[in-house]
Every structure is written in structure tokens, then in C-alpha cells.
Design a protein around this motif. Structure first.
Motif, PDB file in Angstrom:
ATOM      1  N   THR A 146       0.835  -1.195   0.000  1.00 18.22           N
ATOM      2  CA  THR A 146       0.000   0.000   0.000  1.00 18.22           C
ATOM      3  C   THR A 146       0.870   1.245   0.000  1.00 18.22           C
ATOM      4  OG1 THR A 146      -0.077   0.193   2.412  1.00 18.22           O
ATOM      5  CG2 THR A 146      -1.731  -1.235   1.366  1.00 18.22           C
ATOM      6  N   ARG A 147       0.240   2.355  -0.279  1.00 26.72           N
ATOM      7  CA  ARG A 147       0.950   3.645  -0.225  1.00 26.72           C
ATOM      8  C   ARG A 147       1.521   3.871   1.167  1.00 26.72           C
ATOM      9  NH1 ARG A 147      -0.762   9.479  -2.534  1.00 26.72           N
ATOM     10  NH2 ARG A 147       0.098  10.797  -0.900  1.00 26.72           N
TER      11      ARG A 147
ATOM     12  N   TYR B  14       4.638   1.919   1.704  1.00 28.03           N
ATOM     13  CA  TYR B  14       5.733   2.516   0.930  1.00 28.03           C
ATOM     14  C   TYR B  14       6.304   3.743   1.636  1.00 28.03           C
ATOM     15  CZ  TYR B  14       8.103   4.234  -3.326  1.00 28.03           C
ATOM     16  OH  TYR B  14       9.019   4.664  -4.253  1.00 28.03           O
ATOM     17  N   LEU B  15       5.446   4.595   2.152  1.00 24.50           N
ATOM     18  CA  LEU B  15       5.889   5.838   2.776  1.00 24.50           C
ATOM     19  C   LEU B  15       6.462   5.606   4.175  1.00 24.50           C
ATOM     20  CD1 LEU B  15       3.097   8.336   1.658  1.00 24.50           C
ATOM     21  CD2 LEU B  15       5.333   7.921   0.653  1.00 24.50           C
TER      22      LEU B  15
ATOM     23  N   LEU C  33       6.855  12.506  -7.784  1.00 26.82           N
ATOM     24  CA  LEU C  33       6.162  12.122  -6.554  1.00 26.82           C
ATOM     25  C   LEU C  33       5.851  13.337  -5.692  1.00 26.82           C
ATOM     26  CD1 LEU C  33       8.146   8.882  -5.593  1.00 26.82           C
ATOM     27  CD2 LEU C  33       5.896   9.035  -6.670  1.00 26.82           C
TER      28      LEU C  33
ATOM     29  N   ILE D   5       3.995  13.224  -2.310  1.00 27.07           N
ATOM     30  CA  ILE D   5       4.652  12.005  -1.816  1.00 27.07           C
ATOM     31  C   ILE D   5       6.131  12.298  -1.597  1.00 27.07           C
ATOM     32  CG2 ILE D   5       5.260   9.615  -2.352  1.00 27.07           C
ATOM     33  CD1 ILE D   5       2.738   9.530  -4.125  1.00 27.07           C
TER      34      ILE D   5
ATOM     35  N   ARG E  71       9.609  10.529  -0.111  1.00 23.93           N
ATOM     36  CA  ARG E  71      10.259   9.314   0.392  1.00 23.93           C
ATOM     37  C   ARG E  71      11.280   9.665   1.474  1.00 23.93           C
ATOM     38  NH1 ARG E  71      12.530   5.858  -4.454  1.00 23.93           N
ATOM     39  NH2 ARG E  71      13.180   7.858  -5.349  1.00 23.93           N
TER      40      ARG E  71
ATOM     41  N   PRO F 120       3.410   0.959  -5.274  1.00 19.62           N
ATOM     42  CA  PRO F 120       2.036   1.214  -4.832  1.00 19.62           C
ATOM     43  C   PRO F 120       1.666   2.697  -4.910  1.00 19.62           C
ATOM     44  CG  PRO F 120       3.461   0.943  -2.932  1.00 19.62           C
ATOM     45  CD  PRO F 120       4.326   0.727  -4.146  1.00 19.62           C
ATOM     46  N   VAL F 121       2.489   3.471  -5.593  1.00 15.83           N
ATOM     47  CA  VAL F 121       2.211   4.889  -5.853  1.00 15.83           C
ATOM     48  C   VAL F 121       2.409   5.106  -7.356  1.00 15.83           C
ATOM     49  CG1 VAL F 121       2.901   5.665  -3.551  1.00 15.83           C
ATOM     50  CG2 VAL F 121       4.611   5.541  -5.372  1.00 15.83           C
TER      51      VAL F 121
END
Length: 300
Positions: free
Chosen positions: A186-187, A190-191, A212, A217, A219, A262-263
Motif C-alpha cells: 500500500t501507499r 511505501y511511505l 512524486l 509524496i 520518500r 504502490p504509488v
């Protein structure tokens, strides 16, 4: 008065100057040119008299080029290119081509394409020496100064005298060590994770991260390395994620697991880039065609 003047210059002297500047040693230049070290030293002495410059000075255990030598080498590359094109004014025959062709590519595109290209060149143009240098973030000057004759990069430099052609398009995948962690499904997964990335130029965000960021988004990076070859040792045995071109799974990252991000991630195009001076050159055009043929075989 010196018995030497500009009319004493010839292609051998120009090749010698370029070789010593690029290799940075008398021994290396002799090996590249297939001559003795004493011959290199003798010709360098002749060049020094012609140019009125020491050209190279001692630095530690080696030598470094003077500013004058660097400037002259750039001009020499241009002149050698013109001489080669003059000699090839008739029909081009790759089997008779004797040259060193320099391609700038980072380790992803280098390992994916250039071994297969070299295999083709050894068959069709056995007199050609392929020199590969890192492209990092390619600049206009690399092509304008003949530091290389071709660049393979997802980031073509922008200039009115620079031409490009798309070779292929890749998709990003997220690589991880399946012995340590589950894939990010999922997002939020990931984050929450920490990431490793490739950075060629400090303080310059990757195209992926700019994309992103436009979606809000961000990272969290634990490691930044200067090339894709630095990724595997950090991913193995850790919970780090690497969002990188998917075709790395065919060689460099083949022992790691990967999933689709997932993004939303953009595609990553790959281009070959060259200077306009080579656009109609028969030899350069032939080599570009060989590279495109390799892409057709390797990239599926």
C-alpha cells in the motif's frame, strides 16, 4: 629560432596529446596507441617545442595536464574528427574503420546495452575500440567538446545543436530483500519504509522524486549511492526499498524480489544523444543503427 612550426603537426601528434590528457600517464598513452614509452616521450618533446608549453607537469607520482594542454586537446579532438571524416569522404566500410569511439552511459544502460553492442562491433568493425565513460547527468559540453561521440541517458541535455532519439521506455519497480521484509503493498507501507536511491549530482532531485513530490509524496532516504551497482549490497539483509528501472531485474538486481510501486510513477524513457556535426556522418549513422539493433534484441 625553433626549427618546428605549425606545419610539423600531424594526426599522430594530435592523437598523442589527446591520449596523454585522457589517460593521465605516459605508460597508459603508450599502451593505448600501441607504441613505446620512449616514442611517446619523444613526440611530447616535439609538441612542447611546437606549442611553447610544458603541456604536462608532475603531480605526486603521476602527471597532470596544463590548462593549455587541456584546451589544445579539445581542439585536437575536433581536428581528428575532421581528418577522419575527410578520409572517409567515399563509401563507408565498417570493416576498415580504425578509431576509438566513446560512449557515455551510466551503469544501468551500460550493462544492459553495451556488451551486446560490443559483440556486434567486434564482428563488423574489428578495428574499432569502444571506450565507455560514465555520463552522470550529461552536459552539452560532453558532446560539443568531443569528450564523447554518443550519450545514452534518460536525461538528454537541451541544446539547438544536440539531437536525440528514444531507444526504449522502462517502468519503475520496487526492489527489496524477501528474506527480510514483505513487499510494500500500500501507499502507507511505501511511505513508512526507508529507501535507497541513486544520486549523480548532489542536491538535484531525481525525476521520479520531482514527480512524486507533485503528488505530495515524499520518500525517506537512508542511503544515497552514486550508481546502480551500489544498490545490491545495501538492499541485501536490510529492509530498504529501491524504486528503480524494472529492467535491472534481468542482471544487477536479479537475486532480489520486486513489485510494482504502490504509488503512481512515470515511465522512464532512454535516449541516445549526439551532436549535430555527426548527424549525416556515415560511420556515426552506422553505429547508431547498430545500437538500435541491439535495443531490438535486448529490450523486450
Amino acid at each position: 629560432m625553433s626549427k618546428f612550426d605549425w606545419s610539423d603537426l600531424d594526426a599522430r601528434l594530435l592523437q598523442l596529446l589527446v591520449a596523454v590528457v585522457e589517460v593521465g600517464s605516459i605508460t597508459g598513452a603508450a599502451q593505448r596507441l600501441g607504441v613505446t614509452q620512449s616514442a611517446v616521450s619523444h613526440l611530447l618533446d616535439k609538441l612542447r617545442v611546437i606549442t611553447g608549453d610544458p603541456l604536462f607537469v608532475k603531480s605526486g607520482r603521476g602527471i597532470v595536464a596544463t590548462a593549455r594542454a587541456e584546451a589544445l586537446a579539445a581542439q585536437a579532438r575536433e581536428l581528428l574528427g575532421e581528418l577522419e571524416r575527410f578520409a572517409r569522404s567515399g563509401e563507408f566500410d565498417p570493416a576498415r574503420w580504425q578509431t576509438t569511439f566513446t560512449i557515455a552511459a551510466n551503469d544501468f544502460q551500460r550493462d544492459l546495452l553495451l556488451p551486446a553492442l560490443m559483440a556486434r562491433l567486434r564482428q563488423a568493425a574489428p578495428g574499432l575500440v569502444l571506450r565507455v565513460i560514465p555520463s552522470d547527468v550529461p552536459s552539452l559540453e560532453m558532446l560539443r567538446s568531443e569528450h564523447c561521440q554518443l550519450v545514452i541517458s534518460p536525461r538528454p541535455p537541451d541544446g539547438a545543436d544536440i539531437l536525440q532519439k528514444r531507444l526504449f521506455e522502462d517502468r519503475y519497480r520496487v526492489f527489496y530483500d524477501p528474506a527480510v521484509r514483505e513487499p510494500p503493498r500500500t501507499r502507507a507501507d511505501y511511505l513508512d519504509a526507508q529507501h535507497i536511491t541513486v544520486v549523480y549530482e548532489p542536491r538535484r532531485a531525481l525525476d521520479l522524486d520531482r514527480h512524486l513530490a507533485a503528488q505530495g509524496i515524499q520518500r525517506r532516504f537512508a542511503v544515497m549511492v552514486p550508481g546502480f551497482a551500489g544498490l545490491p549490497p545495501f538492499i541485501r539483509g536490510s529492509d530498504l526499498l529501491a524504486t528503480v528501472p524494472g529492467r535491472l531485474q534481468s542482471h544487477l538486481l536479479r537475486d532480489l524480489a520486486s513489485v510494482e510501486p504502490p504509488v503512481p510513477c512515470p515511465p522512464m524513457p532512454m535516449y541516445m544523444v549526439w551532436h549535430a556535426r555527426h548527424q549525416v556522418d556515415a560511420a556515426h549513422r552506422w553505429l547508431r543503427g547498430e545500437l538500435e539493433a541491439v535495443v531490438g534484441d535486448v529490450v523486450t
